[in-house]
Design an enzyme around this catalytic site. Structure first.
Site, short mmCIF file in Angstrom:
data_model
loop_
_atom_site.label_atom_id
_atom_site.label_comp_id
_atom_site.label_asym_id
_atom_site.label_seq_id
_atom_site.Cartn_x
_atom_site.Cartn_y
_atom_site.Cartn_z
N HIS A 129 0.87 -1.18 0.00
CA HIS A 129 0.00 0.00 0.00
C HIS A 129 0.91 1.24 0.00
O HIS A 129 2.03 1.19 0.52
CB HIS A 129 -0.83 -0.05 1.29
CG HIS A 129 -1.91 0.97 1.40
ND1 HIS A 129 -1.66 2.27 1.78
CD2 HIS A 129 -3.25 0.90 1.20
CE1 HIS A 129 -2.80 2.94 1.81
NE2 HIS A 129 -3.79 2.13 1.46
N ASP A 206 2.52 -4.58 7.87
CA ASP A 206 1.33 -3.75 7.75
C ASP A 206 0.12 -4.69 7.86
O ASP A 206 -0.20 -5.42 6.92
CB ASP A 206 1.39 -3.03 6.40
CG ASP A 206 0.07 -2.38 6.01
OD1 ASP A 206 -0.94 -2.57 6.71
OD2 ASP A 206 0.05 -1.68 4.98
N GLN A 209 -5.18 -4.93 6.84
CA GLN A 209 -6.26 -5.80 6.33
C GLN A 209 -6.24 -7.17 7.00
O GLN A 209 -7.02 -8.04 6.62
CB GLN A 209 -6.12 -5.98 4.81
CG GLN A 209 -6.23 -4.70 4.01
CD GLN A 209 -7.63 -4.09 4.04
OE1 GLN A 209 -8.61 -4.73 4.43
NE2 GLN A 209 -7.72 -2.83 3.65
N LYS A 232 -10.85 0.14 10.45
CA LYS A 232 -11.07 -1.03 9.58
C LYS A 232 -11.49 -2.25 10.41
O LYS A 232 -11.58 -3.36 9.89
CB LYS A 232 -9.79 -1.36 8.81
CG LYS A 232 -9.41 -0.28 7.79
CD LYS A 232 -8.21 -0.69 7.00
CE LYS A 232 -7.56 0.43 6.23
NZ LYS A 232 -8.36 0.94 5.11
N CYS A 372 -4.74 2.69 -3.55
CA CYS A 372 -3.43 3.09 -3.01
C CYS A 372 -2.36 2.05 -3.32
O CYS A 372 -1.46 1.81 -2.50
CB CYS A 372 -3.49 3.36 -1.51
SG CYS A 372 -4.47 4.79 -1.09
C1 PLP Z 1 -2.96 -2.76 3.54
C2 PLP Z 1 -3.20 -1.34 3.96
N1 PLP Z 1 -2.21 -0.67 4.54
C3 PLP Z 1 -2.38 0.58 4.97
C4 PLP Z 1 -3.57 1.25 4.82
C5 PLP Z 1 -3.69 2.63 5.31
O1 PLP Z 1 -4.61 2.70 6.35
P1 PLP Z 1 -4.96 4.10 6.99
O2 PLP Z 1 -5.52 4.95 5.89
O3 PLP Z 1 -5.96 3.79 8.04
O4 PLP Z 1 -3.69 4.66 7.53
C6 PLP Z 1 -4.63 0.59 4.21
C7 PLP Z 1 -5.91 1.28 3.99
O5 PLP Z 1 -6.60 1.09 3.03
C8 PLP Z 1 -4.44 -0.75 3.78
O6 PLP Z 1 -5.43 -1.42 3.19
#
Ligand code: PLP
Length: 414
Positions: A129, A206, A209, A232, A372
């Site tokens: 991401h 990370d 998800q 989430k 993203c």
């Molecule tokens: C795999 C992953 N990492 C990071 C993020 C970023 O999350 P946040 O916008 O809550 O910081 C997302 C959000 O869509 C995501 O799906």
């Protein structure tokens, strides 16, 4: 068979906690399949936040008065609840951040800027991401460290042979996502942690998800850092969690400076508070912390293993239904057990934005875009995709509604 009869979760009962799911648009009941972006908030979590504001709202750590003490205890205990949820030892291993993105930036700034230099390597994956990819790219530019990418196979998995070659003694940090927000792939993060540690590198996972959808144990993975977002996983916006191994967080310099994170300040110098407060400068995310702890308790009541089974089942159903059509291209692994509860796809020549807009006319909410992950979409050879992502309150009937909407788009663009 509707998932209402699922043996994993009593979905009808769960849905009662989410009044927003009763909303109708032009007479059609909302079908909310955009959970990868953000999940809905159940009444017990809304109530916990409202109760906090109604009964215990005060600033923390600074007050002797009763309300401040109550708020401080609630906020500190929220760290313990969230820490335990992901297998961390306690609050000394759990920093509250704004979200996953801020957690990534915290480690990149506080650790990366100090520790990295020319000749060092940061290893990411092609499915990262932007929260991780852009952040480490910037730290690479600033420090002179090189950024390398583990490729993704045509089937949507990380190429682990390539990973074993890319991770070397020059590697200082491996940053990979646990579950891909575009491909749905569940990555072998424990194996990647082994690879990183074999070369004395750290691993940042990370889990944005993953934590909402499956049991996660940061110790079992042996992650050095592990991040996730409250919004989430049924919690409020404005809060995320950063797990870090206690000794690592202890050694690290702060990310931001100000009140709340200090022990002693003179005109000449300052010493830092204990972890996690050292990393939570200024008035922290108190109400959000209370809300996230309530969300964790809600998820625990449902059972993370049940949630994982439910998601797998929905993903499997969506994959099966979508593969009935030759004009739908699905991205990521074909086996539901290798994925989280989301499916990204494209309908023939119909742009994902048009498709999503038509679905919106049927009150079906999904996401369109690059999610993203622009470089990954470049690799897939498409500018955008549509993504349906499922959660605890979704049913197979709703996936049928999605497919009916796709059918309308098909007819319109035929
Ligand atoms: C795999 C992953 N990492 C990071 C993020 C970023 O999350 P946040 O916008 O809550 O910081 C997302 C959000 O869509 C995501 O799906």
């Amino acid at each position: 068979m509707g998932l209402q009869q699922s043996d994993a979760l009593d979905v009808e009962r769960v849905r009662e906690d989410f009044p927003i799911l009763q909303r109708e648009f032009d007479g059609e009941r909302l079908v909310y399949l955009d959970n990868g972006a953000t999940t809905q908030t159940p009444d017990p979590v809304v109530d916990a936040i409202a109760d906090y504001y109604r009964t215990s709202n005060a600033n923390v750590h600074r007050g002797i008065h009763q309300l401040s003490q109550e708020a401080s205890i609630a906020y500190e205990e929220a760290h313990d609840t969230v820490a335990e949820f992901v297998g961390a030892d306690g609050r000394e291993e759990m920093v509250f951040t704004k979200n996953t993105t801020e957690a990534e930036n915290l480690v990149a700034y506080a650790w990366g800027l100090r520790e990295l230099g020319p000749g060092d390597e940061i290893v990411l994956s092609q499915m990262e991401h932007h929260a991780s990819l852009v952040t480490w790219q910037q730290i690479g530019e600033r420090t002179g460290a090189d950024v390398k990418y583990i490729p993704v196979t045509d089937e949507g998995y990380l190429d682990m042979d390539a990973a074993a070659e890319l991770i070397t003694d020059d590697t200082e940090m491996v940053s990979v996502l646990h579950v891909s927000n575009t491909l749905g792939t569940v990555n072998p993060v424990a194996d990647l942690a082994d690879l990183a540690h074999d070369h004395d590198a750290y691993i940042f996972v990370d889990g944005a998800q993953a934590v909402p959808n499956q049991p996660v144990d940061v110790k079992e993975i042996d992650a050095d850092f592990y991040a996730f977002s409250g919004h989430k996983m049924l919690g409020p916006t404005g809060i995320g969690g950063l797990y870090g191994k206690a000794d690592l967080l202890d050694e690290m310099e702060p990310f931001q400076y100000g009140g709340g994170m200090i022990r002693k300040v003179t005109f000449e110098e300052t010493t830092w508070h204990d972890v996690p407060w050292k990393f939570e400068a200024g008035t922290p995310v108190i109400a959000q912390g209370v809300g996230l702890a309530a969300a964790v308790e809600y998820l625990e009541d449902l059972g993370m293993e049940n949630i994982r089974r439910h998601e797998e089942r929905l993903a499997g159903y969506a994959l099966d239904r979508m593969s009935e059509f030759d004009d739908i291209e699905i991205y990521g692994p074909t086996r539901a057990e290798d994925r989280g509860g989301l499916v990204s796809f494209n309908l023939d020549e119909v742009h994902a934005h048009d498709l999503t807009s038509i679905l919106n006319d049927h009150a079906v909410a999904i996401r369109a875009g690059d999610h993203c992950t622009q470089p990954l979409h470049d690799e897939l050879g498409v500018a955008a995709s549509a993504r349906a992502s499922f959660y605890v309150y979704n049913t197979t009937d709703e996936i049928d509604a999605l497919l009916e909407g796709v059918d309308s788009a098909r007819e319109l663009f035929a």
